[in-house]
Motif scaffolding. Structure first.
Motif, PDB file in Angstrom:
ATOM      1  N   LYS A  24      22.875  -9.368  16.910  1.00 48.46           N
ATOM      2  CA  LYS A  24      22.157  -8.716  18.007  1.00 48.46           C
ATOM      3  C   LYS A  24      20.646  -8.801  17.793  1.00 48.46           C
ATOM      4  O   LYS A  24      19.883  -8.980  18.745  1.00 48.46           O
ATOM      5  N   LEU A  25      20.214  -8.660  16.533  1.00 49.97           N
ATOM      6  CA  LEU A  25      18.779  -8.762  16.250  1.00 49.97           C
ATOM      7  C   LEU A  25      18.247 -10.154  16.605  1.00 49.97           C
ATOM      8  O   LEU A  25      17.133 -10.279  17.120  1.00 49.97           O
ATOM      9  N   LYS A  26      19.029 -11.201  16.324  1.00 51.41           N
ATOM     10  CA  LYS A  26      18.603 -12.551  16.675  1.00 51.41           C
ATOM     11  C   LYS A  26      18.456 -12.696  18.189  1.00 51.41           C
ATOM     12  O   LYS A  26      17.499 -13.319  18.678  1.00 51.41           O
ATOM     13  N   GLU A  27      19.422 -12.140  18.925  1.00 52.97           N
ATOM     14  CA  GLU A  27      19.341 -12.197  20.384  1.00 52.97           C
ATOM     15  C   GLU A  27      18.096 -11.471  20.885  1.00 52.97           C
ATOM     16  O   GLU A  27      17.387 -11.966  21.782  1.00 52.97           O
ATOM     17  N   LEU A  28      17.835 -10.299  20.316  1.00 50.55           N
ATOM     18  CA  LEU A  28      16.672  -9.521  20.749  1.00 50.55           C
ATOM     19  C   LEU A  28      15.372 -10.199  20.339  1.00 50.55           C
ATOM     20  O   LEU A  28      14.378 -10.134  21.073  1.00 50.55           O
TER      21      LEU A  28
END
Length: 257
Positions: free
Chosen positions: A135-139
């Motif tokens: 999720k951090l990569k997506e954000l």
């Protein structure tokens, strides 16, 4: 006395100004909406940290119990800080009951149930950290896209150039003090007032957690930690492993994913 009707040139100039303003503020609105969506997603994904990773870690802290064993665990799996750790956790029966309620244990003996549950907690932790990092990569990509949009926006919508163009249309009412020479600092002042800042990078909003090693890579050292933790465990905690599950209690407003 007759009122002078606007000519075709005046009408076209007014329409052009309206189109410029609409395009400028329309793009601004889209960027601001993206920034709000980014902030909302960051808050949503923080629940993985707060309601999954935190419980996984707190359960592990409770099972290890001794600060020395906890630190050995953190060093072994590469966690550089004691996330969600507080010495009070180890002494509070309320917290112990809260995080261990509704849990199921496997094994023929209490010691076996204790050991297998610890490894289950670790596997849950590695999975939730993996999801969290995804999720951090997506954000991070979302934030980068917004920052790039803002950069392109300002390249295509330079306030000084827009004001200069409007002044060239010769509308005294629209340009006011700009007629005959732009007021010093006016463009800079407008730029400052209308400035859109990129949203904060995700690492400024949420902590970064390195991927944890798979259980098979650290199971040997973990077994030694669990063995020592079981030997030093409190009777109250061990009593929970006398059965195959712990009691459940209904709670209001419990957050789930």
């Amino acid at each position: 006395m007759s009122t002078q009707q606007p000519g075709l040139e005046d009408i076209m100039a007014a329409e052009l100004k309206q189109e410029i303003a609409g395009r400028y503020f329309g793009f601004r609105k889209l960027i601001e909406e993206d920034s709000r969506d980014y902030a909302q997603l960051a808050r949503q994904h923080s629940f993985i940290l707060e309601k999954r990773i935190s419980f996984d870690l707190i359960r592990i802290y409770l099972l290890l119990r001794q600060e020395e064993l906890i630190q050995q665990f953190l060093d072994l799996v590469g966690l550089n800080e004691r996330l969600f750790y507080d010495p009070y956790l180890l002494e509070s029966p309320t917290i112990r009951q809260r995080v261990l309620e509704c849990q199921r244990f496997k094994g023929w003996t209490r010691k076996r149930r204790f050991s297998r549950y610890f490894f289950s907690c670790y596997e849950n932790l590695t999975f939730h950290v993996k999801v969290y990092n995804g999720k951090l990569k997506e954000l991070a990509k979302f934030q980068g896209d917004i920052a790039a949009e803002i950069e392109v926006f300002y390249k295509q919508n330079n306030i000084s150039a827009i004001l200069s163009f409007l002044r060239s249309l010769g509308d005294k009412q629209a340009t006011g003090a700009m007629q005959g020479g732009m007021e010093v600092g006016l463009a800079e002042e407008l730029d400052s007032k209308l400035l859109i800042k990129p949203p904060a990078p995700i690492e400024k909003l949420l902590p970064l957690i390195k991927p944890l090693p798979p259980l098979k890579e650290v199971k040997g050292p973990l077994k030694r930690l669990v063995k020592e933790a079981y030997r030093q465990q409190t009777p109250e905690t061990l009593a929970m492993f006398a059965f195959n599950s712990t009691p459940c209690q209904e709670r209001e407003n419990q957050l789930e994913f």
